[in-house]
Enzyme design. Structure first.
Site, mmCIF file in Angstrom:
data_model
loop_
_atom_site.group_PDB
_atom_site.id
_atom_site.type_symbol
_atom_site.label_atom_id
_atom_site.label_comp_id
_atom_site.label_asym_id
_atom_site.label_seq_id
_atom_site.Cartn_x
_atom_site.Cartn_y
_atom_site.Cartn_z
ATOM 1 C CB THR A 129 -0.905 0.031 1.257
ATOM 2 O OG1 THR A 129 -1.609 -1.202 1.338
ATOM 3 C CG2 THR A 129 -1.901 1.179 1.170
ATOM 4 C CE LYS A 134 -5.201 -1.191 1.627
ATOM 5 N NZ LYS A 134 -5.625 -2.272 2.470
ATOM 6 C CE LYS A 163 1.886 2.216 4.132
ATOM 7 N NZ LYS A 163 2.195 0.850 3.765
#
Ligand code: NAD
Length: 341
Positions: free
Chosen positions: A139, A215, A290
């Protein structure tokens, strides 16, 4: 959007007469007529993913792995007596594999690993496929991902797709991950075949970068829903409501969301939730933060107005730094807000 099933067609073979590979740390391309797969990043997610991949590949295929953490590669090699090689470095992985999967922590790790793999350009050795496929499951921000994809294309080394995932460590171990891929149409089937060996669903969201956009949009929403649920539960409980009665009402009403229904932040409301076991396990507050930071960065770069994200980020920054909350599931924001436990 296209959802691909996990039913995998027979994997493409490079030559009909596969030679069983028995040597480790020694690779002979002239002998090697079977498929070679690369895997970089044997961390919390990557390790079980690589295990599932190895278990589902034909025994005659070779999996070549690499991680800067030598304990991880040593353990992986120890758990697989056949069909696994540990590479000296990531470049060796790229040189020998027709498909390379990367599962790395942050954008700079991904950029660094791909720089080493792509520069200076090297041709695939004889016996491997015509074109490499690079699948990045990390990611990271879409800008870094696009730069890496462009570098791969410009170098003529292969095609790069983004394939972030959801399902956490439990999903990685069980092989039930969902992958959100950003890829050109011509590589979707090939990528789906590979990813289906490590997960249950592969969702093609669009061209390169689309997987990460999907995402990050989802995880932005999750980060906010988590805080909103913690605040609403805290509010109701402080007004004197019973926690289970309040959650039960919300969960048949318009406030219902994943944090209220499955990952409720109040201890004792949902049996087995992280909150009910001292906020252990689950989705770490640092990881949630994050992903939120990456979403905010990508939104700002595209001049997309967001109002709630900065306040949420500040709350997660403070929660992450709090000694009673650090390292816990992200629902621990309820504790940080002073919620009754
Ligand atoms: P991790 O930190 O446990 O693992 C990363 C691995 O990469 C480590 O083993 C590390 O040694 C290795 N690594 C770092 N730099 C390297 C380099 N230059 N060369 C080779 N190896 C290197 O992280 P994780 O939890 O496995 O997460 C990986 C990615 O997946 C992250 O981007 C994360 O955001 C994403 N993700 C994690 C989860 C989760 O629940 N952990 C869920 C979904 C997505």
């Amino acid at each position: 959007m296209r959802a691909a099933s996990a039913i995998v067609s027979p994997l493409r073979r490079l030559a009909p007469t596969a030679v069983r590979h028995t040597q480790r740390r020694c690779f002979s391309n002239s002998q090697n007529m079977q498929a070679v797969w690369g895997f970089i990043g044997l961390g919390r997610m990557g390790y079980p993913m690589a295990k599932n991949l190895r278990a589902k590949l034909p025994a005659t295929d070779t999996l070549i792995v690499q991680d800067v953490n030598l304990d991880a590669t040593k353990q992986f090699l120890g758990e697989h007596s056949e069909g696994v090689i540990v590479a000296e470095n990531v470049r060796e992985v790229a040189e020998k594999s027709e498909c390379v999967i990367t599962v790395l922590p942050e954008p700079h790790h991904v950029a660094g690993v791909y720089k080493s793999m792509l520069q200076p350009p090297s041709l695939l050795k004889d016996g491997t496929a015509k074109e490499r496929l690079f699948i990045d499951c990390s990611t990271i921000d879409p800008t870094t991902s696009r730069e890496v994809a462009n570098a791969a294309t410009l170098s003529g080394q292969g095609k790069f797709i983004d394939s972030p995932m959801s399902g956490g460590v439990v999903g990685a171990q069980a092989g039930t991950l969902t992958f959100m891929i950003g890829a050109s149409a011509d590589v979707v089937d090939r990528a789906t075949e590979v990813l289906s060996l490590m997960g249950r669903r592969v969702l093609h969201l669009g061209e390169q970068g689309a997987g990460l956009h999907g995402k990050l949009a989802n995880n932005y929403l999750l980060a906010l829903n988590n805080i909103a649920t913690a605040e609403a539960m805290n509010m109701g409980i402080q007004w004197g409501l019973d926690p289970k009665a309040l959650a039960g009402m919300i969960n048949i009403s318009t406030g219902k969301c994943w944090p209220s229904e499955v990952n409720n932040p109040v201890p004792g409301v949902i049996e087995g939730s992280p909150a009910s076991r001292g906020y252990e396990g689950g989705f770490g507050v640092a990881l949630a933060n994050k992903d939120l930071k990456l979403a905010l960065k990508a939104a700002k770069e595209a001049n997309i107005k967001v109002v709630l994200g900065d306040a949420a980020k500040q709350l997660y920054d403070e929660t992450e730094a709090d000694s009673n909350c650090k390292g816990k599931d992200f629902s621990v924001v309820y504790r940080f807000l002073g919620g009754k436990e």
